[in-house]
Design a protein around this motif. Structure first.
Motif, PDB file in Angstrom:
ATOM      1  N   GLU A   1      86.058  39.498  62.394  1.00 34.83           N
ATOM      2  CA  GLU A   1      87.010  40.412  61.767  1.00 34.83           C
ATOM      3  C   GLU A   1      88.413  40.042  62.243  1.00 34.83           C
ATOM      4  OE1 GLU A   1      86.126  44.558  62.036  1.00 34.83           O
ATOM      5  OE2 GLU A   1      84.005  44.242  61.604  1.00 34.83           O
ATOM      6  N   PRO A   2      89.453  40.471  61.511  1.00 36.68           N
ATOM      7  CA  PRO A   2      90.826  40.165  61.932  1.00 36.68           C
ATOM      8  C   PRO A   2      91.088  40.622  63.373  1.00 36.68           C
ATOM      9  CG  PRO A   2      90.824  41.071  59.726  1.00 36.68           C
ATOM     10  CD  PRO A   2      89.417  41.199  60.239  1.00 36.68           C
ATOM     11  N   GLY A   3      91.712  39.742  64.131  1.00 33.86           N
ATOM     12  CA  GLY A   3      92.076  40.058  65.508  1.00 33.86           C
ATOM     13  C   GLY A   3      91.017  39.755  66.545  1.00 33.86           C
ATOM     14  N   TRP A   4      89.799  39.464  66.132  1.00 33.70           N
ATOM     15  CA  TRP A   4      88.741  39.194  67.099  1.00 33.70           C
ATOM     16  C   TRP A   4      88.875  37.820  67.744  1.00 33.70           C
ATOM     17  CZ3 TRP A   4      83.288  41.086  65.188  1.00 33.70           C
ATOM     18  CH2 TRP A   4      83.327  42.469  64.994  1.00 33.70           C
ATOM     19  N   HIS A   5      89.323  36.846  66.977  1.00 32.31           N
ATOM     20  CA  HIS A   5      89.346  35.471  67.487  1.00 32.31           C
ATOM     21  C   HIS A   5      90.139  35.350  68.781  1.00 32.31           C
ATOM     22  CE1 HIS A   5      90.845  31.332  67.860  1.00 32.31           C
ATOM     23  NE2 HIS A   5      89.608  31.038  67.535  1.00 32.31           N
ATOM     24  N   ASP A   6      91.336  35.901  68.817  1.00 36.23           N
ATOM     25  CA  ASP A   6      92.180  35.752  70.004  1.00 36.23           C
ATOM     26  C   ASP A   6      91.503  36.291  71.254  1.00 36.23           C
ATOM     27  OD1 ASP A   6      94.197  34.468  68.682  1.00 36.23           O
ATOM     28  OD2 ASP A   6      95.515  36.209  68.563  1.00 36.23           O
ATOM     29  N   LEU A   7      90.874  37.450  71.147  1.00 36.89           N
ATOM     30  CA  LEU A   7      90.210  38.034  72.316  1.00 36.89           C
ATOM     31  C   LEU A   7      89.032  37.179  72.771  1.00 36.89           C
ATOM     32  CD1 LEU A   7      90.377  41.770  71.287  1.00 36.89           C
ATOM     33  CD2 LEU A   7      91.494  40.752  73.256  1.00 36.89           C
ATOM     34  N   LEU A   8      88.198  36.761  71.836  1.00 36.27           N
ATOM     35  CA  LEU A   8      87.051  35.929  72.193  1.00 36.27           C
ATOM     36  C   LEU A   8      87.490  34.582  72.759  1.00 36.27           C
ATOM     37  CD1 LEU A   8      84.696  36.654  69.156  1.00 36.27           C
ATOM     38  CD2 LEU A   8      84.520  37.587  71.484  1.00 36.27           C
ATOM     39  N   ALA A   9      88.493  33.976  72.130  1.00 35.13           N
ATOM     40  CA  ALA A   9      88.973  32.671  72.596  1.00 35.13           C
ATOM     41  C   ALA A   9      89.609  32.784  73.979  1.00 35.13           C
ATOM     42  CB  ALA A   9      89.968  32.089  71.593  1.00 35.13           C
ATOM     43  N   THR A  10      90.300  33.879  74.233  1.00 32.46           N
ATOM     44  CA  THR A  10      90.910  34.072  75.549  1.00 32.46           C
ATOM     45  C   THR A  10      89.835  34.160  76.623  1.00 32.46           C
ATOM     46  OG1 THR A  10      92.836  35.159  74.595  1.00 32.46           O
ATOM     47  CG2 THR A  10      92.400  35.592  76.922  1.00 32.46           C
TER      48      THR A  10
ATOM     49  N   LEU B   1      82.313  38.058  78.101  1.00 32.73           N
ATOM     50  CA  LEU B   1      81.784  37.462  76.880  1.00 32.73           C
ATOM     51  C   LEU B   1      80.263  37.440  76.991  1.00 32.73           C
ATOM     52  CD1 LEU B   1      83.086  36.090  74.390  1.00 32.73           C
ATOM     53  CD2 LEU B   1      83.001  33.948  75.640  1.00 32.73           C
ATOM     54  N   THR B   2      79.566  37.927  75.981  1.00 25.91           N
ATOM     55  CA  THR B   2      78.100  37.871  75.983  1.00 25.91           C
ATOM     56  C   THR B   2      77.656  36.485  75.521  1.00 25.91           C
ATOM     57  OG1 THR B   2      77.912  38.589  73.683  1.00 25.91           O
ATOM     58  CG2 THR B   2      77.933  40.333  75.401  1.00 25.91           C
ATOM     59  N   ALA B   3      76.366  36.215  75.648  1.00 25.80           N
ATOM     60  CA  ALA B   3      75.827  34.941  75.160  1.00 25.80           C
ATOM     61  C   ALA B   3      76.082  34.807  73.657  1.00 25.80           C
ATOM     62  CB  ALA B   3      74.340  34.837  75.472  1.00 25.80           C
ATOM     63  N   LYS B   4      75.917  35.916  72.944  1.00 27.81           N
ATOM     64  CA  LYS B   4      76.181  35.915  71.498  1.00 27.81           C
ATOM     65  C   LYS B   4      77.660  35.642  71.217  1.00 27.81           C
ATOM     66  CE  LYS B   4      75.825  38.983  67.450  1.00 27.81           C
ATOM     67  NZ  LYS B   4      75.447  40.340  67.001  1.00 27.81           N
ATOM     68  N   GLY B   5      78.554  36.239  72.009  1.00 27.98           N
ATOM     69  CA  GLY B   5      79.990  36.009  71.849  1.00 27.98           C
ATOM     70  C   GLY B   5      80.365  34.575  72.150  1.00 27.98           C
ATOM     71  N   LEU B   6      79.759  34.018  73.197  1.00 33.16           N
ATOM     72  CA  LEU B   6      80.017  32.615  73.565  1.00 33.16           C
ATOM     73  C   LEU B   6      79.559  31.682  72.456  1.00 33.16           C
ATOM     74  CD1 LEU B   6      80.874  30.460  75.631  1.00 33.16           C
ATOM     75  CD2 LEU B   6      78.579  30.648  76.620  1.00 33.16           C
ATOM     76  N   GLU B   7      78.386  31.944  71.920  1.00 30.05           N
ATOM     77  CA  GLU B   7      77.867  31.113  70.831  1.00 30.05           C
ATOM     78  C   GLU B   7      78.783  31.176  69.610  1.00 30.05           C
ATOM     79  OE1 GLU B   7      73.979  31.077  67.910  1.00 30.05           O
ATOM     80  OE2 GLU B   7      73.707  31.827  69.953  1.00 30.05           O
ATOM     81  N   LEU B   8      79.260  32.368  69.289  1.00 28.69           N
ATOM     82  CA  LEU B   8      80.121  32.543  68.124  1.00 28.69           C
ATOM     83  C   LEU B   8      81.468  31.852  68.312  1.00 28.69           C
ATOM     84  CD1 LEU B   8      80.735  33.729  65.362  1.00 28.69           C
ATOM     85  CD2 LEU B   8      81.363  35.869  66.501  1.00 28.69           C
ATOM     86  N   ILE B   9      82.114  32.060  69.445  1.00 28.06           N
ATOM     87  CA  ILE B   9      83.431  31.448  69.642  1.00 28.06           C
ATOM     88  C   ILE B   9      83.312  29.928  69.728  1.00 28.06           C
ATOM     89  CG2 ILE B   9      83.571  31.689  72.159  1.00 28.06           C
ATOM     90  CD1 ILE B   9      86.441  32.128  69.581  1.00 28.06           C
ATOM     91  N   ASP B  10      82.232  29.436  70.301  1.00 34.59           N
ATOM     92  CA  ASP B  10      82.035  27.982  70.326  1.00 34.59           C
ATOM     93  C   ASP B  10      81.800  27.432  68.925  1.00 34.59           C
ATOM     94  OD1 ASP B  10      82.526  27.703  73.016  1.00 34.59           O
ATOM     95  OD2 ASP B  10      80.414  27.471  73.585  1.00 34.59           O
ATOM     96  N   ALA B  11      81.120  28.196  68.079  1.00 32.34           N
ATOM     97  CA  ALA B  11      80.856  27.739  66.711  1.00 32.34           C
ATOM     98  C   ALA B  11      82.127  27.723  65.867  1.00 32.34           C
ATOM     99  CB  ALA B  11      79.803  28.635  66.055  1.00 32.34           C
ATOM    100  N   VAL B  12      83.048  28.650  66.093  1.00 35.42           N
ATOM    101  CA  VAL B  12      84.246  28.745  65.255  1.00 35.42           C
ATOM    102  C   VAL B  12      85.386  27.859  65.758  1.00 35.42           C
ATOM    103  CG1 VAL B  12      85.355  30.715  66.379  1.00 35.42           C
ATOM    104  CG2 VAL B  12      85.665  30.376  63.949  1.00 35.42           C
ATOM    105  N   THR B  13      85.380  27.467  67.024  1.00 35.85           N
ATOM    106  CA  THR B  13      86.533  26.751  67.580  1.00 35.85           C
ATOM    107  C   THR B  13      86.777  25.401  66.909  1.00 35.85           C
ATOM    108  OG1 THR B  13      86.365  27.924  69.679  1.00 35.85           O
ATOM    109  CG2 THR B  13      87.568  25.844  69.697  1.00 35.85           C
ATOM    110  N   GLY B  14      85.751  24.622  66.673  1.00 31.28           N
ATOM    111  CA  GLY B  14      85.942  23.321  66.010  1.00 31.28           C
ATOM    112  C   GLY B  14      86.524  23.474  64.609  1.00 31.28           C
ATOM    113  N   PRO B  15      85.903  24.283  63.756  1.00 30.79           N
ATOM    114  CA  PRO B  15      86.464  24.501  62.418  1.00 30.79           C
ATOM    115  C   PRO B  15      87.867  25.120  62.456  1.00 30.79           C
ATOM    116  CG  PRO B  15      84.172  25.189  62.454  1.00 30.79           C
ATOM    117  CD  PRO B  15      84.558  24.865  63.870  1.00 30.79           C
ATOM    118  N   HIS B  16      88.109  26.002  63.407  1.00 28.32           N
ATOM    119  CA  HIS B  16      89.435  26.623  63.533  1.00 28.32           C
ATOM    120  C   HIS B  16      90.499  25.569  63.838  1.00 28.32           C
ATOM    121  CE1 HIS B  16      92.740  29.095  64.912  1.00 28.32           C
ATOM    122  NE2 HIS B  16      92.648  28.556  66.105  1.00 28.32           N
ATOM    123  N   LEU B  17      90.222  24.701  64.796  1.00 29.51           N
ATOM    124  CA  LEU B  17      91.209  23.671  65.155  1.00 29.51           C
ATOM    125  C   LEU B  17      91.395  22.653  64.026  1.00 29.51           C
ATOM    126  CD1 LEU B  17      90.321  23.171  68.917  1.00 29.51           C
ATOM    127  CD2 LEU B  17      92.300  24.363  67.950  1.00 29.51           C
ATOM    128  N   ALA B  18      90.322  22.342  63.324  1.00 34.33           N
ATOM    129  CA  ALA B  18      90.439  21.443  62.167  1.00 34.33           C
ATOM    130  C   ALA B  18      91.295  22.094  61.078  1.00 34.33           C
ATOM    131  CB  ALA B  18      89.053  21.096  61.629  1.00 34.33           C
TER     132      ALA B  18
END
Length: 163
Positions: free
Chosen positions: A51-60, A115-132
């Motif tokens: 959802e909007p605003g979630w990425h920054d918190l998870l990435a931090t 960060l939960t295991a689920k949160g870690l998995e999600l932020i790791d999955a989105v980081t590559g596509p986000h940077l691309a």
């Protein structure tokens, strides 16, 4: 090449020639660009269920490295949100199972956001596509221009007067 901001500056020049409207050339473009970039970043976030605003918190939290925990005040300062804005987002992230609130072992009154295991998995999955996606959004600039723009934006950011 001209854009809408050029027209705005010209209009002020006609209507209020005694004023220097040139700052609009930078501030107006930065404001418009910020909104345009955010809309294009949100597409990738949504594709990954954020959802909007979630990425920054998870990435931090992710950038902290193991054990992926921060005190709420440190998290709030890193993402530049108000206390209530941070709390609202954390409530939603916690409800989604992406973060937990834990007691701070070094401060019996304190809390850590983890960060939960689920949160870690999600932020790791989105980081590559986000940077691309970010790289695609900067394709109009060559690498030297990117470095120059980054340096100028850093200088402007560091030079802002305190609120």
């Amino acid at each position: 090449m001209r854009d809408r901001v050029d027209e705005i500056i010209e209009q002020w020049g006609v209507e209020r020639p005694e004023l220097d409207a040139s700052p609009i050339g930078v501030i107006g473009r930065m404001s418009r660009l910020s909104r345009a970039l955010e809309a294009r970043l949100e597409v990738v976030y949504r594709e990954h269920g954020l959802e909007p605003g979630w990425h920054d918190l998870l990435a931090t939290l992710r950038r902290q490295g193991p054990p992926f925990k921060l005190r709420p005040t440190d998290l709030m300062g890193s993402v530049m949100l108000t206390s209530s804005g941070t709390t609202k987002r954390l409530d939603k992230l916690e409800a989604a199972g992406l973060v937990t609130r834990e007691p701070d072992p070094s401060d019996r009154r304190g809390t850590l956001i983890a960060l939960t295991a689920k949160g870690l998995e999600l932020i790791d999955a989105v980081t590559g596509p986000h940077l691309a996606n970010e790289a695609r959004l900067l394709e109009a600039l060559d690498s030297e221009e990117r470095e120059q723009l980054a340096a100028l934006l850093r200088k402007l950011n560091l030079g802002l007067p305190p609120l």
